[in-house]
Scaffold this active site. Structure first.
Site, mmCIF file in Angstrom:
data_model
loop_
_atom_site.group_PDB
_atom_site.id
_atom_site.type_symbol
_atom_site.label_atom_id
_atom_site.label_comp_id
_atom_site.label_asym_id
_atom_site.label_seq_id
_atom_site.Cartn_x
_atom_site.Cartn_y
_atom_site.Cartn_z
ATOM 1 C CG ASP A 30 -2.370 0.891 1.073
ATOM 2 O OD1 ASP A 30 -3.415 0.531 1.256
ATOM 3 O OD2 ASP A 30 -1.902 2.036 0.838
ATOM 4 C CB ILE A 31 0.342 3.924 -2.013
ATOM 5 C CG1 ILE A 31 1.786 5.000 -2.843
ATOM 6 C CG2 ILE A 31 -0.390 4.926 -1.901
ATOM 7 C CD1 ILE A 31 1.741 5.831 -4.649
ATOM 8 C CD GLN A 93 -14.772 -1.035 -2.482
ATOM 9 O OE1 GLN A 93 -15.710 -0.998 -2.420
ATOM 10 N NE2 GLN A 93 -14.081 -1.679 -3.523
ATOM 11 C CG HIS A 99 -8.692 -2.930 -2.039
ATOM 12 N ND1 HIS A 99 -9.675 -2.290 -2.838
ATOM 13 C CD2 HIS A 99 -7.838 -2.373 -1.141
ATOM 14 C CE1 HIS A 99 -9.849 -1.307 -2.097
ATOM 15 N NE2 HIS A 99 -9.294 -0.736 -1.303
ATOM 16 C CG HIS A 101 -6.953 -2.432 3.430
ATOM 17 N ND1 HIS A 101 -6.050 -1.735 2.793
ATOM 18 C CD2 HIS A 101 -7.759 -2.669 2.505
ATOM 19 C CE1 HIS A 101 -6.880 -0.640 2.544
ATOM 20 N NE2 HIS A 101 -7.991 -1.430 2.225
#
Ligand code: AMP
Ligand code: ZN
Length: 113
Positions: A30-31, A93, A99, A101
Site C-alpha cells: 500500500d502506498i 472503500q 481488495h 488489506h
C-alpha cells in the site's frame, strides 16, 4: 476497466511494489501504509467490491485468502495480523476494485473507527 487504478497496477501501467503475483491475483505494498506491514491483495479480474461478487468468484476469493495466509507466513507475522475489506461508501472503500488489506507488525486496535 480502463479507468480503474488497480487494473492499471495489474497491467503495469502504474508501478507498484509487488509482493506476490500469479495468473489470478496480485499482492503489492500500500502506498500509504497504516501499519509496518500493509499489503493489498487483489484479484486480477476487475470485480467492483465484495458486494458485487458473483458466486462464480467464490473459489477465487478462497484461493486469494490462502495466498494472504502464505504471504503473512513468509513475512513472519507469527504474532498475528489483520485482513480488512472495505466495502462501499459507508465501508470506507475508495478504490472500486475488490481488495483485501493485510496489516501487521503492530498491535491492532478494536473496534476500528
Ligand atoms: P480502500 O479505502 O479500502 O479502497 O483502500 C484503498 C487503498 O489503496 C488505500 O489504503 C490507499 O493507500 C491505497 N492506494 C491508493 N493508490 C495506490 C497506489 N498507487 N499504490 C498502492 N496503494 C495505493
Ligand atoms: Zn479494476
Amino acid at each position: 476497466m480502463s479507468d480503474c487504478l488497480f487494473c492499471k497496477i495489474v497491467s503495469n501501467e502504474i508501478p507498484s511494489k509487488k509482493v506476490y503475483e500469479d495468473d489470478r491475483i496480485l499482492a503489492f505494498y500500500d502506498i500509504n501504509p497504516a501499519a509496518p506491514v500493509h499489503i493489498l491483495v487483489i484479484p486480477k479480474e476487475h470485480i467492483e467490491s465484495l458486494a458485487a461478487l458473483q458466486d462464480e468468484h467464490l473459489g477465487l476469493i478462497g484461493y486469494l485468502h490462502g495466498k494472504i495466509r502464505d504471504i503473512a507466513r513468509d513475512l513472519k507475522l507469527a504474532d498475528g495480523y489483520r485482513v480488512v475489506n472495505n466495502c462501499g461508501k459507508e465501508g470506507g472503500q475508495e478504490v472500486g476494485h475488490l481488495h483485501f488489506h493485510l496489516l501487521g507488525g503492530r498491535k491492532m486496535l478494536w473496534p476500528p473507527g
